[in-house]
Design a protein around this motif. Sequence first.
Motif, PDB file in Angstrom:
ATOM      1  N   GLU A   1       0.758  -1.170   0.061  1.00 18.55           N
ATOM      2  CA  GLU A   1       0.194   0.001   0.008  1.00 18.55           C
ATOM      3  C   GLU A   1       0.862   1.140   0.083  1.00 18.55           C
ATOM      4  OE1 GLU A   1      -2.972   2.857   0.110  1.00 18.55           O
ATOM      5  OE2 GLU A   1      -3.127   0.610  -0.602  1.00 18.55           O
TER       6      GLU A   1
ATOM      7  N   GLN B   1       2.644   1.794  -3.284  1.00 20.49           N
ATOM      8  CA  GLN B   1       1.614   2.258  -4.454  1.00 20.49           C
ATOM      9  C   GLN B   1       1.615   3.539  -4.343  1.00 20.49           C
ATOM     10  OE1 GLN B   1       0.697   0.903  -6.937  1.00 20.49           O
ATOM     11  NE2 GLN B   1      -1.309   2.310  -7.660  1.00 20.49           N
ATOM     12  N   ARG B   2       1.540   4.221  -2.944  1.00 28.26           N
ATOM     13  CA  ARG B   2       1.213   5.460  -2.840  1.00 28.26           C
ATOM     14  C   ARG B   2       2.298   6.307  -3.180  1.00 28.26           C
ATOM     15  NH1 ARG B   2      -2.029   6.356   3.204  1.00 28.26           N
ATOM     16  NH2 ARG B   2      -3.631   4.622   2.752  1.00 28.26           N
ATOM     17  N   TYR B   3       3.688   5.730  -2.768  1.00 30.51           N
ATOM     18  CA  TYR B   3       5.010   6.323  -3.528  1.00 30.51           C
ATOM     19  C   TYR B   3       4.703   6.552  -4.996  1.00 30.51           C
ATOM     20  CZ  TYR B   3       9.817   6.891  -4.269  1.00 30.51           C
ATOM     21  OH  TYR B   3      10.950   7.319  -4.600  1.00 30.51           O
TER      22      TYR B   3
ATOM     23  N   THR C   1       2.482   6.782  -7.164  1.00 29.53           N
ATOM     24  CA  THR C   1       1.525   7.279  -7.434  1.00 29.53           C
ATOM     25  C   THR C   1       1.512   8.747  -7.167  1.00 29.53           C
ATOM     26  OG1 THR C   1      -0.170   6.336  -6.169  1.00 29.53           O
ATOM     27  CG2 THR C   1       0.234   5.237  -8.288  1.00 29.53           C
TER      28      THR C   1
ATOM     29  N   GLN D   1       0.755   9.931  -4.428  1.00 30.95           N
ATOM     30  CA  GLN D   1      -0.081  10.263  -3.124  1.00 30.95           C
ATOM     31  C   GLN D   1       0.790  10.685  -1.861  1.00 30.95           C
ATOM     32  OE1 GLN D   1      -3.592   7.160  -2.612  1.00 30.95           O
ATOM     33  NE2 GLN D   1      -2.405   6.298  -4.555  1.00 30.95           N
ATOM     34  N   LEU D   2       1.928   9.859  -2.131  1.00 35.97           N
ATOM     35  CA  LEU D   2       3.019  10.296  -0.841  1.00 35.97           C
ATOM     36  C   LEU D   2       3.962  11.226  -1.831  1.00 35.97           C
ATOM     37  CD1 LEU D   2       3.792   7.156   1.075  1.00 35.97           C
ATOM     38  CD2 LEU D   2       2.613   9.274   1.961  1.00 35.97           C
ATOM     39  N   ARG D   3       3.846  12.725  -1.592  1.00 35.72           N
ATOM     40  CA  ARG D   3       4.746  13.575  -2.543  1.00 35.72           C
ATOM     41  C   ARG D   3       6.263  13.704  -2.287  1.00 35.72           C
ATOM     42  NH1 ARG D   3       1.214  18.721  -3.626  1.00 35.72           N
ATOM     43  NH2 ARG D   3       2.172  19.284  -1.962  1.00 35.72           N
TER      44      ARG D   3
ATOM     45  N   GLU E   1      -5.427   4.565   8.782  1.00 35.42           N
ATOM     46  CA  GLU E   1      -6.146   4.475   7.440  1.00 35.42           C
ATOM     47  C   GLU E   1      -6.292   2.949   6.967  1.00 35.42           C
ATOM     48  OE1 GLU E   1      -4.973   8.757   5.484  1.00 35.42           O
ATOM     49  OE2 GLU E   1      -4.076   6.837   4.920  1.00 35.42           O
TER      50      GLU E   1
ATOM     51  N   ARG F   1       8.352   6.021 -10.371  1.00 36.29           N
ATOM     52  CA  ARG F   1       7.963   7.208 -10.028  1.00 36.29           C
ATOM     53  C   ARG F   1       8.065   8.296 -10.943  1.00 36.29           C
ATOM     54  NH1 ARG F   1       9.731  10.624  -4.719  1.00 36.29           N
ATOM     55  NH2 ARG F   1      11.412  10.292  -5.428  1.00 36.29           N
TER      56      ARG F   1
END
Length: 239
Positions: A15, A18-20, A22, A24-26, A39, A160
């Motif tokens: 998870e 994936q956030r990294y 895309t 979502q974690l900037r 979460e 990324r």
Amino acid sequence: MTRRQRTLMDRAYQEIRQRYMTLQLRPGDWIDDLKISEEMQLSRTPVREALFLLASEGLVLVRPGGGFLVRPLDLIDTSNLFEAHVVVAKAVARLAALRATPEDLKELRAADAAVQQAILRRDPAGIAADNSCLHRLEATAAHNEYFMRLACQIHDQEQRLGYLAFGGTDDWDQIHDHFVLVQKDHSELIQAYEDRDPDTAEAIATRHVQLFRKRIMEFFARSDTDTMDLSGDVLTFGS
């Protein structure tokens, strides 16, 4: 670590990764492990274990005194990344041309088809992920563990970048020509592996890295300055 603990850590790892990938974690942001654990309805332990694993892969930075930071997008680091990629891509291409098995080639063809489908869907995350998968399989086909590790580390960073460049435009027509060249390179490179032609494979692999670098540089040059600051050595994102 018990099987259950490993499962929870793997879930958190996938998870967060994936956030990294895309954004979502900037880049450059602090990571709130407590918020992520809430979460995901997990305790902090598997989340922190996942973050330490991501840190070992170079995707997350561990700050002195504790805490985690998303790896920034550093212009100098990005330049060094492509410099290393060219060298590794050449070696991987030559070895894959000499060593790829029929099963390796079958997997590469399937991965190439997945990239093409992601392009047709106009799916930036899918394109970046499937492209990285293809090139990791390519490194596997070289049958050299050290090059495989280097290649995977490089493609983790470039996945990324790929999402940023492919997802950061609303005008897909402007990158149509880029994807035509991407598909051409992939097809010709796999054909060179099938033909056992290391010289051609090396030339195409070099061209392919240069194509991606060109796309990234064009994206940085055209980016909306309201959302991205290119004035310094480190790329920062506005609100």
